[in-house]
Scaffold this motif. Sequence first.
Motif, PDB file in Angstrom:
ATOM      1  N   ALA A 108       0.824  -1.213   0.000  1.00 39.33           N
ATOM      2  CA  ALA A 108       0.000   0.000   0.000  1.00 39.33           C
ATOM      3  C   ALA A 108       0.854   1.258   0.000  1.00 39.33           C
ATOM      4  O   ALA A 108       0.490   2.268  -0.604  1.00 39.33           O
ATOM      5  CB  ALA A 108      -0.931  -0.005   1.218  1.00 39.33           C
ATOM      6  N   SER A 109       1.985   1.219   0.658  1.00 39.66           N
ATOM      7  CA  SER A 109       2.861   2.391   0.766  1.00 39.66           C
ATOM      8  C   SER A 109       3.709   2.600  -0.487  1.00 39.66           C
ATOM      9  O   SER A 109       3.922   3.732  -0.921  1.00 39.66           O
ATOM     10  CB  SER A 109       3.791   2.241   1.978  1.00 39.66           C
ATOM     11  N   PHE A 110       4.208   1.498  -1.062  1.00 41.76           N
ATOM     12  CA  PHE A 110       5.141   1.593  -2.189  1.00 41.76           C
ATOM     13  C   PHE A 110       4.452   1.586  -3.546  1.00 41.76           C
ATOM     14  O   PHE A 110       4.941   2.210  -4.495  1.00 41.76           O
ATOM     15  CB  PHE A 110       6.132   0.428  -2.144  1.00 41.76           C
ATOM     16  N   GLY A 111       3.341   0.841  -3.691  1.00 44.23           N
ATOM     17  CA  GLY A 111       2.784   0.621  -5.009  1.00 44.23           C
ATOM     18  C   GLY A 111       3.707  -0.280  -5.813  1.00 44.23           C
ATOM     19  O   GLY A 111       4.744  -0.748  -5.333  1.00 44.23           O
ATOM     20  N   GLY A 112       3.326  -0.579  -7.061  1.00 45.46           N
ATOM     21  CA  GLY A 112       4.176  -1.341  -7.949  1.00 45.46           C
ATOM     22  C   GLY A 112       4.089  -2.842  -7.775  1.00 45.46           C
ATOM     23  O   GLY A 112       3.327  -3.357  -6.966  1.00 45.46           O
ATOM     24  N   PHE A 113       4.884  -3.550  -8.586  1.00 43.48           N
ATOM     25  CA  PHE A 113       5.014  -5.005  -8.535  1.00 43.48           C
ATOM     26  C   PHE A 113       6.339  -5.295  -7.837  1.00 43.48           C
ATOM     27  O   PHE A 113       7.404  -4.956  -8.352  1.00 43.48           O
ATOM     28  CB  PHE A 113       5.023  -5.564  -9.968  1.00 43.48           C
ATOM     29  N   ASN A 114       6.275  -5.940  -6.669  1.00 44.83           N
ATOM     30  CA  ASN A 114       7.455  -6.026  -5.815  1.00 44.83           C
ATOM     31  C   ASN A 114       7.737  -7.412  -5.283  1.00 44.83           C
ATOM     32  O   ASN A 114       6.822  -8.233  -5.117  1.00 44.83           O
ATOM     33  CB  ASN A 114       7.299  -5.101  -4.598  1.00 44.83           C
ATOM     34  N   THR A 115       9.007  -7.648  -4.982  1.00 46.37           N
ATOM     35  CA  THR A 115       9.428  -8.734  -4.110  1.00 46.37           C
ATOM     36  C   THR A 115       9.866  -8.094  -2.796  1.00 46.37           C
ATOM     37  O   THR A 115      10.687  -7.168  -2.805  1.00 46.37           O
ATOM     38  CB  THR A 115      10.598  -9.526  -4.722  1.00 46.37           C
ATOM     39  N   ILE A 116       9.297  -8.567  -1.701  1.00 41.07           N
ATOM     40  CA  ILE A 116       9.630  -8.027  -0.386  1.00 41.07           C
ATOM     41  C   ILE A 116      10.328  -9.111   0.423  1.00 41.07           C
ATOM     42  O   ILE A 116       9.794 -10.208   0.587  1.00 41.07           O
ATOM     43  CB  ILE A 116       8.378  -7.547   0.368  1.00 41.07           C
ATOM     44  N   LYS A 117      11.508  -8.805   0.917  1.00 37.85           N
ATOM     45  CA  LYS A 117      12.265  -9.741   1.746  1.00 37.85           C
ATOM     46  C   LYS A 117      12.207  -9.279   3.200  1.00 37.85           C
ATOM     47  O   LYS A 117      12.406  -8.093   3.490  1.00 37.85           O
ATOM     48  CB  LYS A 117      13.713  -9.818   1.276  1.00 37.85           C
ATOM     49  N   PHE A 118      11.938 -10.218   4.099  1.00 39.37           N
ATOM     50  CA  PHE A 118      11.819  -9.913   5.524  1.00 39.37           C
ATOM     51  C   PHE A 118      12.914 -10.625   6.309  1.00 39.37           C
ATOM     52  O   PHE A 118      13.271 -11.766   6.008  1.00 39.37           O
ATOM     53  CB  PHE A 118      10.458 -10.365   6.057  1.00 39.37           C
ATOM     54  N   GLY A 119      13.440  -9.955   7.308  1.00 39.32           N
ATOM     55  CA  GLY A 119      14.421 -10.546   8.208  1.00 39.32           C
ATOM     56  C   GLY A 119      14.259  -9.996   9.605  1.00 39.32           C
ATOM     57  O   GLY A 119      13.365  -9.174   9.863  1.00 39.32           O
ATOM     58  N   LYS A 120      15.117 -10.397  10.503  1.00 36.69           N
ATOM     59  CA  LYS A 120      14.985  -9.966  11.902  1.00 36.69           C
ATOM     60  C   LYS A 120      15.169  -8.458  12.063  1.00 36.69           C
ATOM     61  O   LYS A 120      14.710  -7.873  13.050  1.00 36.69           O
ATOM     62  CB  LYS A 120      15.969 -10.720  12.787  1.00 36.69           C
ATOM     63  N   ASP A 121      15.840  -7.820  11.096  1.00 39.87           N
ATOM     64  CA  ASP A 121      16.091  -6.378  11.195  1.00 39.87           C
ATOM     65  C   ASP A 121      15.117  -5.536  10.377  1.00 39.87           C
ATOM     66  O   ASP A 121      15.288  -4.321  10.274  1.00 39.87           O
ATOM     67  CB  ASP A 121      17.525  -6.067  10.756  1.00 39.87           C
ATOM     68  N   GLY A 122      14.114  -6.163   9.758  1.00 48.01           N
ATOM     69  CA  GLY A 122      13.145  -5.389   8.993  1.00 48.01           C
ATOM     70  C   GLY A 122      12.882  -5.968   7.616  1.00 48.01           C
ATOM     71  O   GLY A 122      12.894  -7.180   7.442  1.00 48.01           O
ATOM     72  N   PHE A 123      12.679  -5.084   6.641  1.00 47.98           N
ATOM     73  CA  PHE A 123      12.308  -5.550   5.309  1.00 47.98           C
ATOM     74  C   PHE A 123      13.054  -4.773   4.226  1.00 47.98           C
ATOM     75  O   PHE A 123      13.569  -3.672   4.456  1.00 47.98           O
ATOM     76  CB  PHE A 123      10.800  -5.420   5.086  1.00 47.98           C
TER      77      PHE A 123
END
Length: 327
Positions: free
Chosen positions: A153-168
């Motif tokens: 919702a914040s970024f828009g677009g077609f994305n790959t989002i990676k998550f880890g212990k320190d964030g995304f």
Amino acid sequence: MIISRTPFRISLAGGGTDFPFYYKKYGGKVVGFAIDKYCNIFYRDGNHLMDYNYRIAYSRIELVKKLNDIQHPSVRNTSKYFHITHPFDLLHNGDLPAKTGLGSSSSFTVGMCRIYRHLKKIRCSPYLLSNDAIHIEQKLIKESVGSQDQIFASFGGFNTIKFGKDGFNVVQHYLSDAKLEQINKSFLLMYTGMTRYAEKIEKKKIQNINRNLEYYKKIKSLADSLDSEMKTSKKINLKNVGEILDYGWSLKRQIGDGVSNSKLDELYKFAKKNGAYGGKILGAGGGGFYLFIVDEKKVKNFKKKFSKYQFIDINVSTKGSQIISCD
């Protein structure tokens, strides 16, 4: 008057690995995109002449004196988070129904944060908006929600989002016109007519997390596969994408009660029988929208087979939450 416009989203692969209880231990990854259907929020300052201080209009209308008396959890907690104390009027209008798996509640929270950062002249960026909304929903409202909806919702677009212990971290796919056209014509969004409360379904998934770790590992691997698919192909291989979604949907049905039901299962079998490469129920499951991947040549006949159901035309929304009007 300030108006924010915030896109809904479609999550394709990796859903579930974006929950903090999972990705802080094992890492998460999701692939999806924002769509050109929006949560619209109209805000204006109020005054003390009325017999109420806060007027909030959504599926119901609230007229209250105290901020703590606001029943809408996102309006109440987002306003407190930004230290808003003066009277205001707020109206919500969504392009599509809520509780249907499109991330509408997170789009609402992001839209509120966008308005308040504009109102208070606070620096704004997609990362800041995402973190605002994630904190509000997970820590203040204490909802059983993941972290992908707020980011799309914040970024828009077609994305790959990676998550880890320190964030995304967000990696945006810059799609060719040919790929965008394929999404518009072959990614079919069909409304089942059923709504559901994602909170109840997601709570059950969380309760079963330890015994479902192997499923989440497989779900994350599908996000890897789809990420590679979108990077390497000149055009989208619809059959490959459909098969990724098909396998993901089969896994998703195993990780919690209420994700599917006999009616949804029958609809899916019928879709596969009539040309769908694959698909999935969006969001937590239990109802809302089905996404089907269908070859363009078969789309017309496919829709005829589902003539009792409504299809929604979609495109990728390249922009995330924004202020579209400010007087």
